[in-house]
Design an enzyme around this catalytic site. Structure first.
Site, PDB file in Angstrom:
ATOM      1  N   HIS A  58      -6.932 -12.254   5.401  1.00 20.14           N
ATOM      2  CA  HIS A  58      -8.602 -11.870   4.036  1.00 20.14           C
ATOM      3  C   HIS A  58      -9.524 -11.075   4.953  1.00 20.14           C
ATOM      4  CE1 HIS A  58     -11.377 -12.009   1.024  1.00 20.14           C
ATOM      5  NE2 HIS A  58     -11.090 -10.772   1.106  1.00 20.14           N
ATOM      6  N   GLU A  96     -10.727 -14.633   7.117  1.00 20.11           N
ATOM      7  CA  GLU A  96     -10.426 -15.584   6.314  1.00 20.11           C
ATOM      8  C   GLU A  96      -8.784 -16.543   6.897  1.00 20.11           C
ATOM      9  OE1 GLU A  96     -12.340 -16.838   2.468  1.00 20.11           O
ATOM     10  OE2 GLU A  96     -10.961 -15.390   2.202  1.00 20.11           O
ATOM     11  N   SER A 132      -6.470 -10.257  -1.324  1.00 21.11           N
ATOM     12  CA  SER A 132      -9.168 -11.123  -1.337  1.00 21.11           C
ATOM     13  C   SER A 132      -8.573 -12.025  -2.910  1.00 21.11           C
ATOM     14  CB  SER A 132      -9.278 -10.198  -1.923  1.00 21.11           C
ATOM     15  OG  SER A 132      -9.671  -9.536  -2.849  1.00 21.11           O
ATOM     16  N   ASN A 136     -15.073 -15.418  -1.682  1.00 20.09           N
ATOM     17  CA  ASN A 136     -14.761 -14.821  -2.538  1.00 20.09           C
ATOM     18  C   ASN A 136     -15.400 -16.473  -3.561  1.00 20.09           C
ATOM     19  OD1 ASN A 136     -15.398 -12.758  -1.713  1.00 20.09           O
ATOM     20  ND2 ASN A 136     -12.547 -12.472  -2.202  1.00 20.09           N
TER      21      ASN A 136
HETATM   22  P1  NAI Z   1      -6.109   1.506  -0.355  1.00 14.94           P
HETATM   23  O1  NAI Z   1      -6.524   1.901  -1.715  1.00 14.94           O
HETATM   24  O2  NAI Z   1      -8.060   2.332   0.272  1.00 14.94           O
HETATM   25  O3  NAI Z   1      -5.131   1.788   0.624  1.00 14.94           O
HETATM   26  C1  NAI Z   1      -4.247   1.010   0.009  1.00 14.94           C
HETATM   27  C2  NAI Z   1      -2.680   1.556   0.758  1.00 14.94           C
HETATM   28  O4  NAI Z   1      -1.593   1.095   0.471  1.00 14.94           O
HETATM   29  C3  NAI Z   1      -2.556   3.389  -0.080  1.00 14.94           C
HETATM   30  O5  NAI Z   1      -2.544   3.912   1.480  1.00 14.94           O
HETATM   31  C4  NAI Z   1      -1.789   3.525  -0.892  1.00 14.94           C
HETATM   32  O6  NAI Z   1      -1.082   4.360  -0.725  1.00 14.94           O
HETATM   33  C5  NAI Z   1      -0.495   1.441  -0.147  1.00 14.94           C
HETATM   34  N1  NAI Z   1      -0.169   2.039  -0.257  1.00 14.94           N
HETATM   35  C6  NAI Z   1       0.350   1.321  -1.807  1.00 14.94           C
HETATM   36  N2  NAI Z   1       0.854   0.458  -2.646  1.00 14.94           N
HETATM   37  C7  NAI Z   1       2.120   0.908  -1.134  1.00 14.94           C
HETATM   38  C8  NAI Z   1       3.442   0.110  -0.983  1.00 14.94           C
HETATM   39  N3  NAI Z   1       4.129  -0.871  -1.895  1.00 14.94           N
HETATM   40  N4  NAI Z   1       3.892   0.322   0.140  1.00 14.94           N
HETATM   41  C9  NAI Z   1       2.849   0.944   1.094  1.00 14.94           C
HETATM   42  N5  NAI Z   1       2.062   1.120   1.024  1.00 14.94           N
HETATM   43  C10 NAI Z   1       1.449   0.843  -0.021  1.00 14.94           C
HETATM   44  O7  NAI Z   1      -6.696  -0.381  -0.784  1.00 14.94           O
HETATM   45  P2  NAI Z   1      -7.835  -1.382   0.403  1.00 14.94           P
HETATM   46  O8  NAI Z   1      -9.433  -1.385  -0.216  1.00 14.94           O
HETATM   47  O9  NAI Z   1      -7.501  -0.894   1.495  1.00 14.94           O
HETATM   48  O10 NAI Z   1      -7.489  -2.270   0.177  1.00 14.94           O
HETATM   49  C11 NAI Z   1      -5.882  -3.433   0.245  1.00 14.94           C
HETATM   50  C12 NAI Z   1      -5.810  -4.392   0.310  1.00 14.94           C
HETATM   51  O11 NAI Z   1      -7.023  -5.143   0.812  1.00 14.94           O
HETATM   52  C13 NAI Z   1      -5.605  -4.767  -0.909  1.00 14.94           C
HETATM   53  O12 NAI Z   1      -4.262  -6.331  -1.366  1.00 14.94           O
HETATM   54  C14 NAI Z   1      -6.703  -5.516  -1.294  1.00 14.94           C
HETATM   55  O13 NAI Z   1      -7.095  -6.509  -2.161  1.00 14.94           O
HETATM   56  C15 NAI Z   1      -7.614  -6.078  -0.400  1.00 14.94           C
HETATM   57  N6  NAI Z   1      -9.051  -5.784   0.422  1.00 14.94           N
HETATM   58  C16 NAI Z   1      -9.490  -4.717   0.577  1.00 14.94           C
HETATM   59  C17 NAI Z   1     -11.122  -5.023  -0.204  1.00 14.94           C
HETATM   60  C18 NAI Z   1     -11.867  -4.146   0.248  1.00 14.94           C
HETATM   61  O14 NAI Z   1     -12.737  -4.523  -0.329  1.00 14.94           O
HETATM   62  N7  NAI Z   1     -11.177  -2.925  -0.587  1.00 14.94           N
HETATM   63  C19 NAI Z   1     -11.043  -6.404   0.848  1.00 14.94           C
HETATM   64  C20 NAI Z   1     -10.389  -7.348   1.616  1.00 14.94           C
HETATM   65  C21 NAI Z   1      -9.022  -7.391   0.636  1.00 14.94           C
END
Ligand code: NAI
Length: 530
Positions: free
Chosen positions: A145, A157, A124, A195
């Site tokens: 996104h 997006e 994001s 955003n």
């Molecule tokens: P989260 O913390 O819930 O999940 C992330 C997952 O990725 C975890 O299960 C972790 O173990 C895994 N992980 C971390 N590093 C890793 C790697 N190198 N290889 C494989 N797995 C790995 O995070 P969330 O909220 O799902 O966000 C994930 C992405 O989505 C981020 O880039 C965030 O900016 C983006 N995003 C999040 C939003 C939100 O509201 N949570 C909205 C839009 C985008």
């Protein structure tokens, strides 16, 4: 550039947290084969459990038939290693928001997947171009996104990095439609569309509060009930929580090199440091008891009406709308060229504060009260009044009684350039216009992304058209004239279209797809290469 597989049947999802599992849900329900990978194996199991549970609930509610539910679940498999993603047509990453980690992942994926595989990032806040720069073939990389929660937030997006092949984004657009989502296409710029457009409501709401114009709760009431938004800026900040939104506000501001339109407020930093983070911690701009928002009651409505009311004729339509309310309340209208000695004086400024309106028209500031006439006064669910620093209590209370006489709640604020709704809405429209001016996305996609991604009643461009682009321009120019703050300088997109009487949703005539084929700028030789 390698040609991209137009049909995506097998999707790999790396990072199976909140976002990854949501994307997996859409893909499985759309009939794709889904491979889940996460460095934490427990997260893969948790995602599969989540999907099983979600599909079971949808089946119980009659929204999904048993056979499709079973098929969807059986199409999802865990991957033990990255190499298990080798047969994917597309890999979407939703891992930790760190550039070097995402770059390392994409580099590793490139050694595993076929040349035709698309690599997409759900980031994001990071640059797609920067993520792609680590790849041997950056043309296969694009942003994808999604918003949280993925199944309910129907917009996605699709972001083209500088080296993304158009076919890469095209394939992601087509897939989004197949997943039941509405895709919008954006250039790789900080905040993309949603955003970026969202800076208006929260930073201007904070600016209004920071000037001591009105309380957080009053600003929210005005934005909701007068301006028609689903949530005011402080309810929204409580929902997203300051540990998320404060860094985003700072980051987008700095990424645009201290653009004054995005200036954050010291209010959020202080509250974050103090632990007043939002709904999830039980206290933010509001307190929450058992998860329920606690809203302080409104001040009592005075009942003593003014003897007579003089209304400024500077804005004739606003004058007439106010005169109608005065007549409805049975109060005498003072029709003199200047106000009689005992009349309440009502002004209807657009972008000016009550003080400037009083001084410009040589009025007795002790009796001046301003009313916001941007939204129709007759059908309003709330009306906003503001006073000059010299306005007396009698004038203030009689104006409050008058404009609440038909039962519509009234909020009285301190002096402000553009009340609350005018300046917040003008800021939202202005930023939306500047996104169009910067060609980050098409006008249609800007409005679609904002209505679906931010839940606004209209996109910023349609909102400007509805309220009158000339009025929005006048509000911004007047605020700018009083404060001299470049934050309020109008976007060239707004400036030109308002002056030419064009819709804010209209691209330049020369950009229309049916541009004159004889025009020297219509070069088909380059078009064929695209
Ligand atoms: P989260 O913390 O819930 O999940 C992330 C997952 O990725 C975890 O299960 C972790 O173990 C895994 N992980 C971390 N590093 C890793 C790697 N190198 N290889 C494989 N797995 C790995 O995070 P969330 O909220 O799902 O966000 C994930 C992405 O989505 C981020 O880039 C965030 O900016 C983006 N995003 C999040 C939003 C939100 O509201 N949570 C909205 C839009 C985008």
């Amino acid at each position: 550039m390698t040609s991209r597989n137009p049909s995506i049947e097998t999707i790999g999802i790396v990072g199976t947290g909140a976002m990854g599992r949501g994307i997996a849900q859409l893909a499985a329900l759309a009939g794709l084969t889904v491979r889940l990978y996460d460095t934490n194996p427990a997260a893969i199991g948790a995602a599969r459990d989540y999907l099983a549970d979600t599909f079971a609930k949808l089946t119980a509610k009659g929204k999904l038939d048993q056979a499709r539910s079973l098929a969807a679940l059986s199409s999802v498999a865990g991957a033990h290693t990255i190499a298990d993603l080798a047969d994917c047509d597309l890999v979407v990453e939703a891992i930790v928001e760190k550039l070097d980690v995402k770059q390392a992942l994409f580099r590793e994926l490139e050694t595993v997947v076929s040349d035709r595989c698309i690599l997409a990032s759900n980031t994001s806040s990071l640059s797609i171009t920067a993520i792609a720069a680590a790849c041997t073939d950056p043309s296969r990389v694009a942003g994808y996104h999604f918003f949280n929660p993925v199944p309910l937030m129907k917009v996605v997006e699709v972001i083209d990095g500088l080296r993304s092949a158009p076919a890469t984004g095209d394939a992601l657009m087509a897939l989004a439609r197949r997943l039941g989502h509405m895709p919008v296409r954006a250039k790789d710029m900080p905040g993309f569309i949603v955003n970026h457009a969202g800076r208006g409501m929260n930073t201007e709401g904070l600016r209004v509060a920071g000037e001591g114009v009105a309380s957080f709760v009053d600003i929210d009431r005005i934005m909701r009930e007068q301006a028609g938004f689903r949530l005011g800026p402080f309810e929204l900040l409580d929902l997203t929580a300051l540990d998320v939104s404060h860094p985003v506000m700072e980051s987008i501001y700095h990424q645009f090199y201290e653009e004054p339109r995005f200036t954050p407020s010291p209010i959020t930093g202080t509250r974050l440091a103090g632990g007043l983070i939002g709904r999830k911690t039980g206290e933010g701009f509001y307190r929450y008891e058992d998860g329920k928002q606690q809203v302080p009651p409104e001040a009592a409505t005075p009942t003593e009406l003014p003897r007579s009311v003089w209304i400024s004729k500077r804005y004739p339509a606003a004058h007439d709308a106010v005169a109608q309310l005065v007549d409805n309340a049975g109060v005498a209208l003072d029709e003199g060229a200047t106000p009689g000695p005992h009349s309440l004086i009502v002004v209807t400024p657009f972008g000016h504060d009550a003080t400037t309106a009083a001084v410009d028209e040589a009025l007795d500031a002790t009796r001046v009260v301003a009313i916001d006439a941007l939204f129709p006064l007759a059908t309003a669910k709330r009306r906003t009044l503001m006073t000059t620093p010299a306005t007396g209590r009698a004038a203030r209370e009689s104006a409050h009684a008058l404009f609440a006489a038909d039962g519509v709640p009234v909020t009285v604020i301190r002096d402000s350039t553009g009340f609350v709704a005018q300046r917040v809405v003008a800021t939202i429209v202005n930023i939306g216009c500047d996104i169009a001016q910067k060609q980050i996305a098409s006008p249609e996609d800007i409005d679609l992304a904002v209505t679906l991604g931010l839940g606004y009643p209209r996109g910023p461009l349609a909102l400007g058209d509805t309220l009158g682009s000339g009025t929005i321009l006048a509000i911004l120019r007047n605020i700018f004239a009083v404060l001299g703050d470049p934050r309020y300088r109008p976007s060239p997109w707004l400036l030109r279209r308002a002056q030419l009487g064009l819709s804010l949703t209209q691209s330049d005539a020369l950009d229309a797809s049916d541009a004159d084929p004889t025009s020297p700028t219509h070069d088909t030789s380059t078009e064929n290469q695209r």
